[in-house]
Design an enzyme around this catalytic site. Structure first.
Site, PDB file in Angstrom:
ATOM      1  N   ASP A 209       0.660  -1.425   0.130  1.00 14.74           N
ATOM      2  CA  ASP A 209       0.142   0.023  -0.011  1.00 14.74           C
ATOM      3  C   ASP A 209       0.859   1.298   0.029  1.00 14.74           C
ATOM      4  OD1 ASP A 209      -2.274   1.637   0.185  1.00 14.74           O
ATOM      5  OD2 ASP A 209      -2.728   0.970   2.017  1.00 14.74           O
TER       6      ASP A 209
ATOM      7  N   HIS B  55       2.840   3.253  -8.816  1.00 14.61           N
ATOM      8  CA  HIS B  55       2.680   1.850  -9.279  1.00 14.61           C
ATOM      9  C   HIS B  55       3.919   1.228  -9.887  1.00 14.61           C
ATOM     10  CE1 HIS B  55      -1.322   2.073  -7.588  1.00 14.61           C
ATOM     11  NE2 HIS B  55      -1.808   2.735  -8.650  1.00 14.61           N
TER      12      HIS B  55
ATOM     13  N   LEU C 107      11.058 -20.440  -4.401  1.00  9.34           N
ATOM     14  CA  LEU C 107       9.987 -19.521  -3.711  1.00  9.34           C
ATOM     15  C   LEU C 107       8.835 -19.583  -4.442  1.00  9.34           C
ATOM     16  CD1 LEU C 107       9.862 -16.991  -1.684  1.00  9.34           C
ATOM     17  CD2 LEU C 107       9.920 -15.805  -3.977  1.00  9.34           C
TER      18      LEU C 107
HETATM   19  C1  FPP Z   1      -2.151   0.369  -3.135  1.00  9.52           C
HETATM   20  O1  FPP Z   1      -1.499   1.688  -3.369  1.00  9.52           O
HETATM   21  C2  FPP Z   1      -1.484  -0.439  -4.173  1.00  9.52           C
HETATM   22  C3  FPP Z   1      -2.341  -0.853  -5.162  1.00  9.52           C
HETATM   23  C4  FPP Z   1      -3.782  -1.036  -5.289  1.00  9.52           C
HETATM   24  C5  FPP Z   1      -1.739  -2.068  -6.172  1.00  9.52           C
HETATM   25  C6  FPP Z   1      -0.530  -2.712  -5.881  1.00  9.52           C
HETATM   26  C7  FPP Z   1       0.455  -2.959  -7.080  1.00  9.52           C
HETATM   27  C8  FPP Z   1       1.609  -2.803  -7.187  1.00  9.52           C
HETATM   28  C9  FPP Z   1       2.714  -2.421  -6.202  1.00  9.52           C
HETATM   29  C10 FPP Z   1       2.192  -3.045  -8.727  1.00  9.52           C
HETATM   30  C11 FPP Z   1       1.277  -3.934  -9.343  1.00  9.52           C
HETATM   31  C12 FPP Z   1       2.141  -5.409  -9.023  1.00  9.52           C
HETATM   32  C13 FPP Z   1       2.423  -6.288 -10.011  1.00  9.52           C
HETATM   33  C14 FPP Z   1       2.845  -7.400  -9.673  1.00  9.52           C
HETATM   34  C15 FPP Z   1       1.864  -5.807 -11.394  1.00  9.52           C
HETATM   35  P1  FPP Z   1      -2.644   2.689  -3.458  1.00  9.52           P
HETATM   36  O2  FPP Z   1      -2.814   3.014  -4.945  1.00  9.52           O
HETATM   37  O3  FPP Z   1      -3.765   2.431  -2.791  1.00  9.52           O
HETATM   38  O4  FPP Z   1      -2.030   3.679  -2.951  1.00  9.52           O
HETATM   39  P2  FPP Z   1      -2.413   5.034  -1.891  1.00  9.52           P
HETATM   40  O5  FPP Z   1      -3.171   4.371  -0.636  1.00  9.52           O
HETATM   41  O6  FPP Z   1      -1.380   5.893  -1.520  1.00  9.52           O
HETATM   42  O7  FPP Z   1      -3.426   5.742  -3.026  1.00  9.52           O
END
Ligand code: FPP
Length: 255
Positions: free
Chosen positions: A30, A47, A141
């Site tokens: 997150d 991201h 893994l």
């Molecule tokens: C949360 O950050 C993250 C997500 C909803 C997606 C997690 C995805 C990645 C790390 C990249 C994708 C991974 C792969 C393997 C393709 P947020 O957008 O909710 O952040 P915020 O809470 O600060 O808005």
């Protein structure tokens, strides 16, 4: 993924003894959006950097002797984000698989998917299936990717299948339910990490996480590096897991 498996320990942080190392670590990655905002960048940059960070954490997980790493990459609720962001997240997984699959395979990583492929763009579905097929016999893994995953949805689907198969009520046990979950055959997560300081489970592994140890850090996911990962593992190593029991036998006052 560059040289994911170097199997060396970070000199500044000694390796934990195997019995104190979590076998299965799950991560709610997150804070990508806030990481980007802090820098005046679009959320999608957050991201992108989040994916880069995943490479580092994969390497750290192998070095630390973790056997299973489950990552929450896209939840069933994430479909409600703006269309461009959803498309970007789909594209990022596609690119990740396109660029890293051979390296992951060479390094003995087995990719698994938990969640539903329905509704996911066909091209990405094909990439996922190809990745699962290519790496299915690897054992160094397990990278378990929760993509289009929701914990409640997982339980609803399990119950539906149990009912459809006409399983009698008296045969329904925890083991049976485990068998119908996406995670069938995998041990429950020992440690669930959430970055960015939020104190929520967010529909992630709600059945499997019943007795997991939780760890949160204010660090946003793109900055959650190997040192942070080792810190989380070190804290886990100090936790006393009681699984609802008490530490030692106490005398029954009625006896
Ligand atoms: C949360 O950050 C993250 C997500 C909803 C997606 C997690 C995805 C990645 C790390 C990249 C994708 C991974 C792969 C393997 C393709 P947020 O957008 O909710 O952040 P915020 O809470 O600060 O808005």
């Amino acid at each position: 993924m560059v040289a994911v498996v170097r199997e060396q320990t970070n000199a500044s942080t000694p390796a934990l003894p195997p019995e104190r190392t979590p076998r299965h670590v799950a991560i709610i990655m997150d804070g990508n959006g806030r990481w980007a905002k802090q820098r005046g960048l679009p959320r999608t940059e957050g991201h992108r950097n989040g994916v880069e960070n995943l490479r580092r954490i994969l390497q750290a997980a192998v070095e630390c002797g973790v056997e299973i790493l489950t990552i929450y990459a896209f939840s069933t609720e994430n479909w409600n984000r703006p269309k461009y962001e959803v498309e970007m997240l789909m594209r990022l997984l596609e690119l990740f698989l396109e660029r890293e699959l051979d390296e992951l395979h060479k390094n003995g990583v087995q990719i698994r998917h938990i969640g539903e492929l329905d509704g996911v763009p066909t091209r990405l579905q094909k990439r996922i299936v190809k990745g699962l097929e290519l790496t299915k016999d690897n054992s160094r893994l397990i990278l378990n990717v929760a993509f289009n995953y929701g914990g409640r949805d997982e339980i609803v689907r399990a119950v539906r299948r149990i009912v459809e198969e006409g399983i009698p009520a008296e045969d329904i046990t925890e083991d049976l339910i485990n068998h119908y979950l996406y995670t069938c055959g995998l041990p429950d997560p020992d440690l669930i990490i959430r970055t960015s300081g939020e104190l929520r489970v967010s529909n992630f592994l709600i059945w499997q996480g019943s007795y997991s140890e939780y760890y949160t850090t204010p660090t946003y996911w793109p900055d959650f590096d190997e040192t942070e990962f080792r810190k989380a593992l070190a804290e886990y190593a100090h936790r006393k897991r009681r699984f609802g029991q008490i530490d030692e036998q106490v005398e029954d006052p009625d006896e």
